[in-house]
Design a protein around this motif. Structure first.
Motif, PDB file in Angstrom:
ATOM      1  N   ALA A   1       0.823  -1.217   0.000  1.00  0.00           N
ATOM      2  CA  ALA A   1       0.000   0.000   0.000  1.00  0.00           C
ATOM      3  C   ALA A   1       0.858   1.268   0.000  1.00  0.00           C
ATOM      4  O   ALA A   1       0.326   2.378   0.068  1.00  0.00           O
ATOM      5  CB  ALA A   1      -0.931  -0.004   1.206  1.00  0.00           C
ATOM      6  N   ARG A   2       2.194   1.090  -0.041  1.00  0.00           N
ATOM      7  CA  ARG A   2       3.166   2.202  -0.076  1.00  0.00           C
ATOM      8  C   ARG A   2       3.080   3.088   1.167  1.00  0.00           C
ATOM      9  O   ARG A   2       3.241   4.312   1.102  1.00  0.00           O
ATOM     10  CB  ARG A   2       2.982   3.049  -1.345  1.00  0.00           C
ATOM     11  N   VAL A   3       2.794   2.460   2.313  1.00  0.00           N
ATOM     12  CA  VAL A   3       2.812   3.170   3.588  1.00  0.00           C
ATOM     13  C   VAL A   3       4.166   2.905   4.236  1.00  0.00           C
ATOM     14  O   VAL A   3       4.573   1.753   4.388  1.00  0.00           O
ATOM     15  CB  VAL A   3       1.677   2.707   4.524  1.00  0.00           C
ATOM     16  N   LYS A   4       4.849   3.968   4.600  1.00  0.00           N
ATOM     17  CA  LYS A   4       6.209   3.831   5.134  1.00  0.00           C
ATOM     18  C   LYS A   4       6.170   3.401   6.601  1.00  0.00           C
ATOM     19  O   LYS A   4       5.597   4.082   7.434  1.00  0.00           O
ATOM     20  CB  LYS A   4       6.954   5.164   5.002  1.00  0.00           C
ATOM     21  N   PRO A   5       6.798   2.259   6.942  1.00  0.00           N
ATOM     22  CA  PRO A   5       6.822   1.833   8.344  1.00  0.00           C
ATOM     23  C   PRO A   5       7.755   2.700   9.182  1.00  0.00           C
ATOM     24  O   PRO A   5       8.735   3.244   8.661  1.00  0.00           O
ATOM     25  CB  PRO A   5       7.348   0.390   8.265  1.00  0.00           C
ATOM     26  N   ASN A   6       7.441   2.831  10.463  1.00  0.00           N
ATOM     27  CA  ASN A   6       8.320   3.570  11.374  1.00  0.00           C
ATOM     28  C   ASN A   6       8.905   2.610  12.407  1.00  0.00           C
ATOM     29  O   ASN A   6       8.746   1.380  12.294  1.00  0.00           O
ATOM     30  CB  ASN A   6       7.569   4.725  12.041  1.00  0.00           C
ATOM     31  N   ALA A   7       9.563   3.161  13.418  1.00  0.00           N
ATOM     32  CA  ALA A   7      10.219   2.327  14.431  1.00  0.00           C
ATOM     33  C   ALA A   7       9.209   1.444  15.170  1.00  0.00           C
ATOM     34  O   ALA A   7       9.502   0.274  15.466  1.00  0.00           O
ATOM     35  CB  ALA A   7      10.966   3.214  15.423  1.00  0.00           C
ATOM     36  N   ILE A   8       7.999   1.976  15.448  1.00  0.00           N
ATOM     37  CA  ILE A   8       6.977   1.198  16.161  1.00  0.00           C
ATOM     38  C   ILE A   8       6.538   0.006  15.319  1.00  0.00           C
ATOM     39  O   ILE A   8       6.332  -1.100  15.840  1.00  0.00           O
ATOM     40  CB  ILE A   8       5.759   2.086  16.510  1.00  0.00           C
ATOM     41  N   THR A   9       6.400   0.217  14.009  1.00  0.00           N
ATOM     42  CA  THR A   9       6.029  -0.881  13.105  1.00  0.00           C
ATOM     43  C   THR A   9       7.036  -2.014  13.197  1.00  0.00           C
ATOM     44  O   THR A   9       6.674  -3.195  13.317  1.00  0.00           O
ATOM     45  CB  THR A   9       5.969  -0.377  11.648  1.00  0.00           C
ATOM     46  N   ILE A  10       8.321  -1.643  13.124  1.00  0.00           N
ATOM     47  CA  ILE A  10       9.384  -2.656  13.157  1.00  0.00           C
ATOM     48  C   ILE A  10       9.413  -3.368  14.509  1.00  0.00           C
ATOM     49  O   ILE A  10       9.623  -4.587  14.571  1.00  0.00           O
ATOM     50  CB  ILE A  10      10.756  -2.006  12.849  1.00  0.00           C
ATOM     51  N   LEU A  11       9.184  -2.630  15.587  1.00  0.00           N
ATOM     52  CA  LEU A  11       9.146  -3.252  16.918  1.00  0.00           C
ATOM     53  C   LEU A  11       8.035  -4.302  16.997  1.00  0.00           C
ATOM     54  O   LEU A  11       8.239  -5.398  17.533  1.00  0.00           O
ATOM     55  CB  LEU A  11       8.929  -2.182  17.996  1.00  0.00           C
ATOM     56  N   ASN A  12       6.866  -3.961  16.452  1.00  0.00           N
ATOM     57  CA  ASN A  12       5.746  -4.914  16.452  1.00  0.00           C
ATOM     58  C   ASN A  12       6.044  -6.118  15.567  1.00  0.00           C
ATOM     59  O   ASN A  12       5.679  -7.248  15.896  1.00  0.00           O
ATOM     60  CB  ASN A  12       4.468  -4.220  15.981  1.00  0.00           C
ATOM     61  N   LEU A  13       6.724  -5.866  14.445  1.00  0.00           N
ATOM     62  CA  LEU A  13       7.097  -6.960  13.537  1.00  0.00           C
ATOM     63  C   LEU A  13       8.099  -7.897  14.215  1.00  0.00           C
ATOM     64  O   LEU A  13       7.991  -9.124  14.088  1.00  0.00           O
ATOM     65  CB  LEU A  13       7.694  -6.373  12.255  1.00  0.00           C
ATOM     66  N   ILE A  14       9.057  -7.332  14.934  1.00  0.00           N
ATOM     67  CA  ILE A  14      10.045  -8.142  15.655  1.00  0.00           C
ATOM     68  C   ILE A  14       9.353  -9.029  16.681  1.00  0.00           C
ATOM     69  O   ILE A  14       9.675 -10.215  16.830  1.00  0.00           O
ATOM     70  CB  ILE A  14      11.104  -7.236  16.330  1.00  0.00           C
ATOM     71  N   GLU A  15       8.367  -8.455  17.379  1.00  0.00           N
ATOM     72  CA  GLU A  15       7.623  -9.244  18.374  1.00  0.00           C
ATOM     73  C   GLU A  15       6.891 -10.403  17.711  1.00  0.00           C
ATOM     74  O   GLU A  15       6.890 -11.533  18.222  1.00  0.00           O
ATOM     75  CB  GLU A  15       6.619  -8.346  19.107  1.00  0.00           C
ATOM     76  N   ALA A  16       6.279 -10.133  16.550  1.00  0.00           N
ATOM     77  CA  ALA A  16       5.551 -11.186  15.832  1.00  0.00           C
ATOM     78  C   ALA A  16       6.500 -12.294  15.381  1.00  0.00           C
ATOM     79  O   ALA A  16       6.196 -13.484  15.511  1.00  0.00           O
ATOM     80  CB  ALA A  16       4.829 -10.588  14.628  1.00  0.00           C
ATOM     81  N   CYS A  17       7.668 -11.905  14.867  1.00  0.00           N
ATOM     82  CA  CYS A  17       8.641 -12.888  14.370  1.00  0.00           C
ATOM     83  C   CYS A  17       9.268 -13.694  15.500  1.00  0.00           C
ATOM     84  O   CYS A  17       9.761 -14.800  15.287  1.00  0.00           O
ATOM     85  CB  CYS A  17       9.731 -12.192  13.562  1.00  0.00           C
ATOM     86  N   SER A  18       9.277 -13.151  16.702  1.00  0.00           N
ATOM     87  CA  SER A  18       9.910 -13.821  17.841  1.00  0.00           C
ATOM     88  C   SER A  18       9.129 -15.053  18.295  1.00  0.00           C
ATOM     89  O   SER A  18       9.622 -15.823  19.121  1.00  0.00           O
ATOM     90  CB  SER A  18      10.045 -12.850  19.017  1.00  0.00           C
ATOM     91  N   TYR A  19       7.911 -15.238  17.774  1.00  0.00           N
ATOM     92  CA  TYR A  19       7.128 -16.423  18.132  1.00  0.00           C
ATOM     93  C   TYR A  19       7.680 -17.674  17.454  1.00  0.00           C
ATOM     94  O   TYR A  19       7.382 -18.781  17.863  1.00  0.00           O
ATOM     95  CB  TYR A  19       5.654 -16.243  17.726  1.00  0.00           C
TER      96      TYR A  19
END
Length: 726
Positions: free
Chosen positions: A431-449
């Protein structure tokens, strides 16, 4: 006639002026006198724009539009009504432009946000010999301040010095405000060069430093201000200083300011009262916040929201509900901010029914298009494990910003749905929405499962590509993620990549070393942190104590705790005392550990640590042992960990009958047994071994690895060989 119109204009009788104009117009009188046109056009601005256009048409018919004074009046009429194109057309038709013409044109552009055009007009006017007045200069400086053009600001400053207008107080303060927004180092130079400083100049410096994240310097400037202008300090300055106290968590200074406010009679200032409530709340003093709120003679919706937010922030959830109830009884209509605060309470109480009720209120009050409200709803529904409603809400949003996407990723991660969370991230990129630091933090949490490191490494790669891996929050999350997988080497690399390491970064790395059996490295990092001028907080000390406890560095741990107590910079919590109990227990000082528990009323975790110490201490006092077992089983009768620890302690000391008795007690009370497990990483894959499960599947590769490890351990035991690293 002129005197009559002038009198009506002074009394702001606009309708009577227009009535008189219409009468004159019908009688055939041609109004070409500028002194009459200007008040009539002012009347048109106040009542009827069409009448003004009609008057302009009459002026054009008479052929006097190009007259400077008449043109200026018409320009002023259009400019004040926001018709900049019409203003410019009249300006172009004026044959001889005076300073008033240029001032109207420049101010018209800047007032309506056309900063570039305004600056171009100013430059052009200066080329034609135009001398701006004070109001124009102030307006131009304000325009430069808004667009933050330092180079243009310096040019303007130079012009003002040459022309001598910096002696005018309003101009000087405008320049100071401009520099305060662009860079405090420039503002400080101007401030230091000022011979006489009024309350505005001092206030600008205080608020400038607070906004620039230098609250301590702002407080220092305020103290100087009080010494020099004690009788002139205004409420606006106090608001800035209260913000500094909030940032520094300096509630003592905040209380002194509160007293200053009462002495100066500012306590009736609504904005100041709201600021006091906010300061006390964010300094973790909700009782003082409530008292300040009660003392306010007048309250608006912001006052109620400030108090409500403060109670939620300080986890006074029941009190927050009571306040909301009082708000409804007082007939105060809740706005979007109120509803967001109440939704936070639903998250705490895990109350999906109340959340749905508030959702209905949001729909009835037409707040469903408010992004903050909807994002909070998505988050709360997820926390209440209603992820399907959260997803439905997200899909119904017309406009999704970075916060919306990040919230949905966090929602799926919280509900243990990593695949869906990662899928939302990919949709976000498409959707061409630029992720920020909070986005990456949430992604890291999801991947940590994941049990494998493949996805966490991918999240790390995304953070690097987005240029966010060096940010303190993201870098800290990455190192913590790797430490949980036992990959301490990569954790260390992630730590070293953080551009500006803060207390949180150091604390996370210290905890990572402790968790992975490297207590000496944790102590070294603590020393390095202090050398860099960073003061350890309570989390740092807890991480160090835990590392020392599990690493067998008993004396080091006790020494650090004593140093921590003597510094008095952070108040020790129950967790610190529990960790100290663990240290004392591991060193065999069971009597001291028990004495500490009773003195500090530490809690169940400390009793568990003491029980573990009894297991390791074969010569421990039997009376202490029995007391500890009784306390642990009494404090947490429905948790299996206490029973298992007691049974293990008896077994370790050969007291098999007592061990069996505890097992029977566990069974009789029908306490659910939670099996422990270990994870081993082999070739970037993680394997989980659950205690007591002998039927779990093992791959040939893993069997071979375990067999090899077993053989190496036997060789190590019999030959005293070097340490084996897999």
């Amino acid at each position: 006639m002129f005197s009559k119109i002038k009198e009506l204009s002074l009394n702001r009788n606009w309708h009577e002026i227009l009535s008189l104009y219409n009468t004159l117009n019908k009688s055939g009188v041609k109004l070409t006198e500028p002194s009459l046109l200007h008040p009539i056009l002012k009347a048109c601005s106040a009542t009827s724009f069409k009448h003004g256009q009609s008057l302009h048409a009459s002026v054009i018919k008479l052929g006097v539009e190009s007259c400077t004074s008449i043109g200026n009046s018409i320009m002023d009429f259009y400019a004040k009504n926001g018709h900049i194109d019409s203003t410019f057309n009249v300006f172009s038709s004026v044959k001889i432009k005076d300073s008033v013409s240029w001032n109207i044109m420049i101010c018209g552009y800047i007032d309506h946000g056309c900063f570039d055009e305004g600056m171009c007009a100013f430059t052009q006017a200066r080329g034609e010999g135009f001398e701006p007045n004070v109001s124009t200069l102030v307006l131009v400086v304000q325009a430069i301040r808004k667009v933050r053009m330092l180079r243009e600001g310096e040019k303007m400053h130079g012009y003002m010095v040459k022309s001598g207008v910096l002696t005018v107080e309003s101009v000087r303060n405008a320049v100071l405000c401009m520099y305060a927004d662009i860079g405090m180092e420039f503002a400080r130079k101007v401030f230091d060069e000022m011979c006489d400083r009024d309350v505005v100049a001092w206030s600008v410096m205080v608020s400038g430093y607070v906004k620039s994240n230098e609250p301590r310097v702002g407080l220092g400037i305020f103290k100087e201000m009080v010494l020099e202008l004690s009788s002139e300090v205004d409420g606006q300055t106090i608001v800035s200083v209260l913000k500094a106290c909030t940032d520094l968590k300096d509630v003592i200074m905040g209380r002194m300011l509160h007293g200053f406010v009462l002495r100066k009679g500012f306590d009736c200032d609504l904005f100041l009262g709201n600021s006091l409530v906010d300061m006390y709340s964010k300094c973790n003093d909700p009782d003082s916040a409530l008292q300040a709120w009660k003392d306010m003679p007048l309250k608006n919706i912001v006052s109620w929201n400030s108090m409500l937010s403060g109670l939620v922030f300080n986890e006074k959830h029941s009190e927050a509900l009571d306040l909301f109830s009082s708000m409804q009884k007082a007939g105060i209509e809740p706005d979007a901010v109120t509803l967001v605060n109440i939704l936070q309470l639903c998250r705490y109480f895990d109350d999906p029914l109340t959340c749905k009720c508030i959702h209905n209120v949001i729909i009835r009050r037409n707040h469903e298009l408010n992004e903050l409200v909807v994002n909070t709803l998505i988050d709360v529904y997820a926390k209440c494990n209603l992820i399907f409603i959260a997803e439905k809400l997200f899909n119904s949003m017309r406009i999704r910003d970075t916060v919306s996407w990040s919230t949905m990723i966090a929602a799926f991660a919280h509900c243990g749905l990593p695949d869906e969370a990662i899928g939302v991230y990919h949709e976000m990129i498409q959707a061409r929405v630029k992720p920020n630091a909070i986005t990456i933090l949430n992604l890291i949490e999801a991947c940590s499962y994941d049990t494998e490191l493949k996805r966490p490494k991918s999240a790390h790669g995304i953070a690097i590509r987005r240029g966010l891996a060096s940010e303190p929050n993201v870098g800290t999350a990455i190192l913590d993620m790797y430490s949980r997988y036992g990959n301490i080497t990569t954790s260390n690399k992630a730590f070293n990549q953080i551009s500006t390491k803060n207390v949180i970064s150091f604390s996370a790395m210290i905890a990572a070393y402790g968790m992975n059996g490297r207590p000496r490295d944790a102590l070294c990092l603590l020393t390095e942190m202090e050398i860099q001028g960073l003061k350890p907080n309570s989390v740092t000390i807890l991480s160090v104590l835990s590392a020392c406890s599990h690493g067998g560095l008993i004396e080091d741990g006790l020494s650090i705790f004593l140093k921590f107590i003597k510094s008095k910079e952070v108040k020790p919590s129950l967790e610190h005392y529990a960790c100290l109990v663990d240290l004392l227990s591991r060193s065999g000082k069971l009597d001291l550990a028990m004495e500490l528990i009773k003195e500090q009323n530490v809690g169940p975790s400390a009793w568990g640590a003491l029980l573990s110490g009894c297991r390791m201490s074969y010569n421990g006092n039997e009376k202490i042992r029995e007391k500890v077992v009784d306390y642990v089983l009494e404090l947490e009768p429905n948790k299996s960990s206490g029973y298992m620890l007691a049974s293990s302690m008896y077994a370790a000391q050969g007291l098999w009958d007592d061990a069996a008795r505890i097992r029977v007690l566990l069974k009789d009370k029908q306490v659910k047994l939670v099996a422990g497990y270990s994870m081993v990483q082999v070739n970037n894959k993680c394997f989980r071994f659950i205690a007591g499960n002998r039927s779990q599947f093992l791959s040939n590769e893993l069997r071979a690895t375990i067999q090899e490890l077993h053989e190496c351990m036997k060789i190590e035991k019999h030959t005293g060989g070097s340490r084996i690293v897999l």
